[in-house]
Design a protein around this motif. Structure first.
Motif, PDB file in Angstrom:
ATOM      1  N   VAL A 243       0.792  -1.270   0.028  1.00 46.24           N
ATOM      2  CA  VAL A 243       0.094   0.064  -0.032  1.00 46.24           C
ATOM      3  C   VAL A 243       0.685   1.195   0.053  1.00 46.24           C
ATOM      4  N   VAL A 244       1.976   1.275   0.862  1.00 49.05           N
ATOM      5  CA  VAL A 244       2.845   2.368   1.137  1.00 49.05           C
ATOM      6  C   VAL A 244       3.592   2.631  -0.218  1.00 49.05           C
TER       7      VAL A 244
ATOM      8  N   PHE B 108     -10.141   0.156  -2.326  1.00 46.10           N
ATOM      9  CA  PHE B 108      -9.981  -1.004  -3.487  1.00 46.10           C
ATOM     10  C   PHE B 108      -8.709  -1.665  -3.255  1.00 46.10           C
ATOM     11  N   GLN B 109      -7.898  -1.335  -2.464  1.00 42.63           N
ATOM     12  CA  GLN B 109      -6.502  -1.628  -2.762  1.00 42.63           C
ATOM     13  C   GLN B 109      -6.127  -3.084  -3.317  1.00 42.63           C
ATOM     14  N   ARG B 110      -6.817  -3.886  -2.450  1.00 43.77           N
ATOM     15  CA  ARG B 110      -6.885  -5.373  -2.772  1.00 43.77           C
ATOM     16  C   ARG B 110      -7.049  -5.626  -4.111  1.00 43.77           C
ATOM     17  N   HIS B 111      -8.171  -5.175  -4.878  1.00 42.70           N
ATOM     18  CA  HIS B 111      -8.322  -5.044  -6.080  1.00 42.70           C
ATOM     19  C   HIS B 111      -7.514  -4.499  -7.170  1.00 42.70           C
ATOM     20  N   ILE B 112      -7.028  -3.468  -6.509  1.00 43.02           N
ATOM     21  CA  ILE B 112      -6.073  -2.701  -7.471  1.00 43.02           C
ATOM     22  C   ILE B 112      -5.054  -3.310  -7.701  1.00 43.02           C
ATOM     23  N   ILE B 113      -4.329  -3.665  -6.472  1.00 44.39           N
ATOM     24  CA  ILE B 113      -2.877  -4.473  -6.533  1.00 44.39           C
ATOM     25  C   ILE B 113      -2.854  -5.805  -7.001  1.00 44.39           C
TER      26      ILE B 113
ATOM     27  N   ALA C 199      -1.605  -9.261 -11.560  1.00 42.79           N
ATOM     28  CA  ALA C 199      -1.866 -10.015 -12.433  1.00 42.79           C
ATOM     29  C   ALA C 199      -1.884  -9.764 -13.854  1.00 42.79           C
ATOM     30  N   GLY C 200      -2.338  -8.539 -14.327  1.00 40.21           N
ATOM     31  CA  GLY C 200      -2.210  -7.956 -15.701  1.00 40.21           C
ATOM     32  C   GLY C 200      -0.951  -8.301 -16.101  1.00 40.21           C
TER      33      GLY C 200
ATOM     34  N   VAL D  59     -12.044  -3.908 -12.917  1.00 38.98           N
ATOM     35  CA  VAL D  59     -10.736  -3.401 -13.161  1.00 38.98           C
ATOM     36  C   VAL D  59     -10.589  -2.398 -14.268  1.00 38.98           C
ATOM     37  N   VAL D  60     -11.859  -2.485 -15.408  1.00 44.20           N
ATOM     38  CA  VAL D  60     -11.879  -1.562 -16.247  1.00 44.20           C
ATOM     39  C   VAL D  60     -12.324  -0.195 -15.744  1.00 44.20           C
ATOM     40  N   SER D  61     -13.385  -0.414 -14.728  1.00 45.99           N
ATOM     41  CA  SER D  61     -13.833   1.036 -14.171  1.00 45.99           C
ATOM     42  C   SER D  61     -12.766   1.640 -13.425  1.00 45.99           C
TER      43      SER D  61
END
Lengths: 323, 291
Positions: free
Chosen positions: A137-138, B276-281, B286-287, B214-216
């Motif tokens: 996160v950081v 949304f950090q889990r999804h973003i990371i 993955a991408g 993801v697209v959003s």
């Protein structure tokens, strides 16, 4: 939703009959040909909005860039063919050399700094067993801060008077610097901002790549007596070579289009030490009102970057086929 | 998780290994705090300092007293509500249009197989090769005077929305996801009498929630963070998004007020990231590995 989601169970195939399976064979009045035409028009109805946007805002501007590069163009009154005059004029602009030199230096420095740092970071982070979520996160936090805010923030840090950068140096009893105001240090200062703002994404991608390395390889290397550095050299780097190459290409493409940092922090100065190619394109269009010159420059940048993109796409494509 | 990495678990279990590990660990925590958290802390607290405290040397680590006037002044003097609202409108419209047009087009290319679909897809993928920023000037000229219609989208949110639809990356992401949906599922819906639109709406879209998410996120972040394009499109000050307004106003404004405005401009994206950090990371990680 309710009717559509579970038909196979509700209707035994025998009851529906064989013809249903080949639905697209055309049972409607009008025969297969007309049926196919209806299918086509329906498919294009779904496609049209997106394709129109691509046509207007991607394909057409790409062609237009090339056309206007050979024209004297003023908005509203159309263009007048001038051959290669735009290119020669732009070429003789003293800022042209400066812009390309700065852009290439920026890209090179960004590769040296902004490339090694995330790799080492990911390497170390991958060894840590605790607080993984915290680190992720950081490290990604600066990426989510709008680029304009990062640029303004660092402009303030670089302030020669009460800026944080010089205060820190004074605190450590080190000589202070002119940072973004010094002719020698301005470009490096911008690279630091760009690296700070963007490395989070690179670190996360490296981390994912590092996690896909089979542990047995390290085990085997260790049994052979390889030290940690040798393991990095002979296991980690070869195993992540592809990702390293991909990110390097992407980084080159991205950093050669740098605009926000020089525009916000230095305004191209001091002298023309931080004018980049994209900044020069912007100046030609919006300061000199010379759209022909701007497009000539755009085409040059386009050709160069498309070459990198083509290599990138070729490599990802072939990798995808292997998998 | 005990997957083997560079350093073997055996060495880490030894006293010396443990000592080294915890030293490195605290070093990294410290480095990350100084490098990434401290600048953000400095910004948030800088806005709370009084105008002469912020320029004092040596600087104060903790602001003397809580001056929230920096924030309230930024809100009023820089007309932040207008600019934030402009950004919201621009981002929301770009997101919505992208979802509608890109999913429809991706669905058509993936499942309806129109004639010349491959050519269209090739044309779309080719734009991935063209660096976006290098084309801003001809794109600007197109938006300033649309072909055939001869209208200008300058100073209109449409100038952000419509070009945002031409996003080959998102479209390709959607198309690849739709490709994985088995044909049988769609044929079953067709047998039940569902039309193309209904199949898309009731079957394909509900199955595609992860990729739509993801697209959003990509779409929203891209518009919120963009600077050069809105700088060109919006010359009217009261139509500018926050990113452009910040730079335009940064010249003639008090430092504490500017810093407060910078904090306010960052809040929406940072909050979205934290939520949304889990999804973003996961999306970023993955991408990349899958090419």
């Amino acid at each position: 939703m309710k009717t559509a989601s579970k038909p196979p169970a509700a209707f035994p195939p025998a009851a529906v009959g064989a013809p249903e399976v080949s639905l697209s064979a055309g049972r409607r009045p009008g025969g297969p040909w007309r049926r196919r035409l209806a299918d086509q028009s329906r498919a294009y109805a779904f496609l049209i909005g997106g394709v129109l946007c691509f046509a207007l805002f991607s394909w057409y501007p790409a062609i237009r860039a090339v056309v206007i590069a050979f024209q004297k163009y003023t908005p509203g009154s159309g263009g007048e063919w001038v051959g290669t005059a735009n290119f020669t004029r732009v070429f003789h602009d003293p800022e042209f050399t400066a812009a390309w030199r700065n852009t290439l230096t920026f890209t090179l420095l960004a590769l040296l700094i902004g490339f090694a740092v995330p790799f080492v970071m990911a390497l170390v982070l991958n060894e840590l067993r605790h607080a993984k979520a915290f680190f992720r996160v950081v490290v990604y936090l600066p990426v989510m801060i709008p680029p304009v805010v990062s640029a303004l923030l660092w402009k303030w840090f670089y302030d020669p008077g009460a800026g944080l950068a010089n205060e820190t140096l004074r605190f450590l009893h080190l000589p202070t610097s002119n940072w973004s105001n010094g002719a020698d240090t301005a470009l490096v200062s911008l690279v630091i901002v760009a690296t700070w703002a963007n490395l989070g994404g690179t670190v996360l991608i490296y981390l994912a790549a590092l996690q896909s390395i089979p542990g047995e390889l390290y085990e085997a290397a260790e049994l052979d007596g390889a030290s940690i550095l040798q393991r990095v050299r002979h296991v980690t780097i070869p195993q992540t070579r592809f990702i390293i190459l991909m990110l390097m290409l992407l980084q080159i493409i991205a950093t050669m289009q740098v605009f926000t940092e020089p525009f916000v922090i230095t305004g191209g100065g001091p002298e023309d030490k931080t004018v980049t190619v994209l900044y020069l394109i912007y100046k030609y269009a919006f300061l000199y009102n010379d759209f022909g010159g701007a497009c000539a420059l755009s085409v040059m940048l386009l050709v160069l970057l498309s070459a990198f993109s083509a290599v990138y796409l070729r490599l990802t494509r072939s990798e995808g086929d292997d998998a | 998780m005990s997957t083997r990495t560079l350093v073997s678990p055996l060495i880490l279990a030894r006293p010396r290994g443990k000592a080294v590990y915890w030293t490195v660990f605290s070093g990294v925590v410290l480095l990350f705090a100084v490098a990434f958290l401290f600048p953000v802390y400095w910004m948030v607290t800088g806005a709370m300092k009084s105008p002469d405290e912020v320029t004092r040397t040596p600087p104060t680590l903790v602001p003397h007293g809580l001056h929230l006037s920096g924030y309230t002044d930024a809100w009023d003097l820089m007309d932040l509500p207008t600019h934030l609202w402009n950004t919201v409108v621009q981002a929301a419209g770009a997101w919505l249009l992208q979802l509608v047009f890109c999913t429809a087009a991706a669905y058509a290319l993936s499942k309806l197989k129109p004639a010349f679909g491959k050519v269209v897809l090739g044309g779309i993928l080719a734009t991935l090769m063209v660096p976006a920023q290098a084309l801003v000037v001809p794109k600007y000229l197109t938006v300033a005077d649309l072909p055939l219609l001869h209208t200008s989208l300058l100073n209109s949110p449409l100038g952000i929305w419509l070009p945002a639809v031409a996003n080959a990356f998102n479209l390709y992401l959607l198309k690849r996801f739709f490709d994985q949906i088995p044909r049988d599922v769609l044929e079953a819906a067709e047998i039940d009498g569902a039309g193309r639109l209904r199949t898309l709406w009731s079957i394909v879209l509900p199955m595609s929630r992860p990729v739509l998410g993801v697209v959003s996120i990509f779409a929203l972040v891209a518009v919120w963070q963009d600077f050069l394009w809105p700088l060109m499109v919006f010359s009217d000050t009261d139509k500018q998004p926050i990113s452009v307004a910040l730079v335009q106003l940064s010249q003639n404004i008090q430092l504490t007020v500017l810093i407060a405005a910078m904090v306010i401009a960052s809040i929406p994206m940072v909050v979205m990231f934290l939520v949304f950090q889990r999804h973003i990371i996961a999306g970023i990680s993955a991408g990349s590995t899958k090419g």
